[in-house]
Design a protein around this motif. Structure first.
Motif, short mmCIF file in Angstrom:
data_model
loop_
_atom_site.label_atom_id
_atom_site.label_comp_id
_atom_site.label_asym_id
_atom_site.label_seq_id
_atom_site.Cartn_x
_atom_site.Cartn_y
_atom_site.Cartn_z
N ASP A 176 0.95 -1.46 -0.13
CA ASP A 176 -0.05 -0.34 -0.99
C ASP A 176 1.06 1.36 -0.10
O ASP A 176 0.51 2.07 -0.30
CB ASP A 176 -1.04 -0.36 0.89
CG ASP A 176 -1.72 -1.32 1.11
OD1 ASP A 176 -2.59 -1.27 0.63
OD2 ASP A 176 -2.00 -1.84 2.38
N LEU A 177 2.23 1.24 0.29
CA LEU A 177 3.22 2.21 0.36
C LEU A 177 3.91 2.71 -0.56
O LEU A 177 4.85 3.43 -0.34
CB LEU A 177 3.78 2.16 1.89
CG LEU A 177 3.03 1.81 3.02
CD1 LEU A 177 4.32 1.96 4.07
CD2 LEU A 177 2.61 3.26 3.39
N VAL A 178 4.17 1.86 -2.00
CA VAL A 178 4.65 2.36 -2.85
C VAL A 178 3.93 3.66 -3.91
O VAL A 178 3.47 3.90 -4.22
CB VAL A 178 4.31 1.20 -4.16
CG1 VAL A 178 5.50 1.46 -5.12
CG2 VAL A 178 4.35 0.00 -3.44
N PRO A 179 4.69 4.39 -3.84
CA PRO A 179 4.23 5.34 -3.86
C PRO A 179 3.67 5.77 -5.28
O PRO A 179 4.47 4.95 -6.45
CB PRO A 179 6.14 6.55 -4.17
CG PRO A 179 7.01 5.60 -3.48
CD PRO A 179 6.80 4.52 -3.62
N VAL A 180 3.11 6.07 -6.01
CA VAL A 180 1.95 6.62 -6.72
C VAL A 180 1.68 5.46 -7.65
O VAL A 180 0.04 4.67 -7.56
CB VAL A 180 2.74 7.18 -7.90
CG1 VAL A 180 1.88 7.60 -8.98
CG2 VAL A 180 3.55 8.74 -7.62
N LEU A 181 2.35 4.06 -7.49
CA LEU A 181 2.03 2.68 -8.04
C LEU A 181 0.73 1.95 -7.31
O LEU A 181 -0.09 1.57 -7.63
CB LEU A 181 2.89 2.05 -8.22
CG LEU A 181 3.89 2.12 -9.07
CD1 LEU A 181 4.73 0.71 -9.33
CD2 LEU A 181 3.83 2.03 -10.74
N SER A 182 0.65 2.20 -5.90
CA SER A 182 0.09 1.88 -5.07
C SER A 182 -1.43 2.66 -5.48
O SER A 182 -3.32 2.12 -5.36
CB SER A 182 0.48 1.83 -3.46
OG SER A 182 1.45 0.77 -3.35
N HIS A 183 -1.01 4.17 -5.38
CA HIS A 183 -2.74 5.11 -5.39
C HIS A 183 -3.68 4.79 -7.10
O HIS A 183 -4.27 4.38 -6.67
CB HIS A 183 -1.79 6.17 -5.56
CG HIS A 183 -3.06 7.45 -5.51
ND1 HIS A 183 -3.61 7.63 -3.92
CD2 HIS A 183 -3.83 8.00 -6.72
CE1 HIS A 183 -4.47 8.67 -4.76
NE2 HIS A 183 -5.34 8.82 -5.60
N LEU A 184 -2.56 4.58 -8.04
CA LEU A 184 -2.88 3.63 -8.99
C LEU A 184 -3.39 2.53 -9.06
O LEU A 184 -4.58 2.42 -9.31
CB LEU A 184 -2.10 3.91 -10.66
CG LEU A 184 -1.35 5.23 -10.69
CD1 LEU A 184 -0.15 5.10 -11.67
CD2 LEU A 184 -2.82 6.10 -11.30
N ALA A 185 -2.86 1.55 -8.59
CA ALA A 185 -3.93 0.13 -7.73
C ALA A 185 -4.62 -0.25 -7.35
O ALA A 185 -5.95 -0.52 -7.81
CB ALA A 185 -2.36 -0.96 -7.53
N SER A 186 -5.44 0.96 -6.84
CA SER A 186 -5.88 0.91 -5.69
C SER A 186 -7.16 1.86 -6.03
O SER A 186 -8.53 1.82 -5.28
CB SER A 186 -6.11 1.38 -4.08
OG SER A 186 -5.15 2.51 -4.09
#
Length: 253
Positions: free
Chosen positions: A53-63
């Motif tokens: 959940d804490l991978v910058p940018v990628l986590s936000h896009l994935a969720s």
């Protein structure tokens, strides 16, 4: 991949990492929550966030910008700060050699955090503006070419000008019209760019603030004498372009 490309990429990755921290800072600090202690968690349900959940940018896009537990909306400031800091890291690496680039990164990241805090909360904390000024005294000779005397005069003049405006407005109108955080911020910028750059920074930031007011008015928002303007945000936006332009004119003249 060339060494230069690797350094530029490294600047972007470093920016993503620092952007993630600064996003937590601008979210938690104004609410009195700790930034350094405790595990990261959802702002809605309190679910502890895991590594995925804490991978910058990628986590936000994935969720899709939602908490995996409760489905609550994740404040987009997280991804915006990460992308903003990454852009600053890449830009610094492209514009300057490595030792100086690191200084530009720190300045840019600090200004971005201050800009967001002022825009969201009308708050420019001393814990950021004062260290920024001290860092300017220490590294400005190698980063912006400003000597210690210029930096000292710039800091004093930057703070003094807006302090005088603030006190004058209070005396004339009986209420505060300009926060002292703005004065401390301009003092810090004077330490980085020297007193000669202050008129450029003030002019550019004032024009940006005026453009913002006009756009708000044209968009149908009510604008009157009670409308609050986060002037520190515009100082932060104008600081590096106007400061660099001023130093360039001094060097060419």
């Amino acid at each position: 991949m060339t060494a230069f490309s690797a350094m530029v990429l490294g600047g972007g990755v470093l920016g993503l990492i620092f952007g993630s921290f600064l996003a937590a800072l601008v979210m938690r600090w104004p609410e009195g929550r700790s930034v350094l202690s405790g595990r990261s968690c959802c702002d809605h349900c309190g679910r502890t966030l895991h590594a995925a959940d804490l991978v910058p940018v990628l986590s936000h896009l994935a969720s899709r910008g939602r908490c995996r537990g409760c489905g609550g909306r994740i404040d987009p400031v997280h991804m915006r700060m990460e992308l903003g800091c990454a852009a600053i890291g890449v830009g610094a690496m492209l514009a300057a050699p490595v030792p100086q680039a690191l200084g530009w990164m720190v300045l840019g990241w600090g200004l971005l955090a201050l800009a967001v805090l002022d825009a969201r909360h009308y708050w420019l904390p001393d814990a950021l503006t004062l260290p920024l000024a001290l860092l300017g005294f220490a590294v400005a000779p190698w980063i912006t070419g400003v000597g210690l005397k210029e930096a000292l005069v710039g800091a004093a003049l930057g703070y003094g000008v807006l302090l005088a405006l603030s006190l004058g407005y209070r005396a004339a109108r009986g209420r505060d019209g300009l926060g002292l955080g703005d004065a401390k911020l301009l003092g810090a910028l004077g330490a980085w760019f020297g007193w000669q750059a202050l008129p450029f920074i003030l002019l550019a930031s004032s024009l940006l603030a005026l453009a913002w007011v006009l756009l708000r008015a044209l968009s149908g928002y009510a604008i009157d004498r009670t409308t609050r303007i986060a002037f520190g945000t515009f100082l932060c936006i104008a600081a590096i372009p106007a400061g660099v332009a001023a130093r360039g004119l001094l060097a060419s003249g």
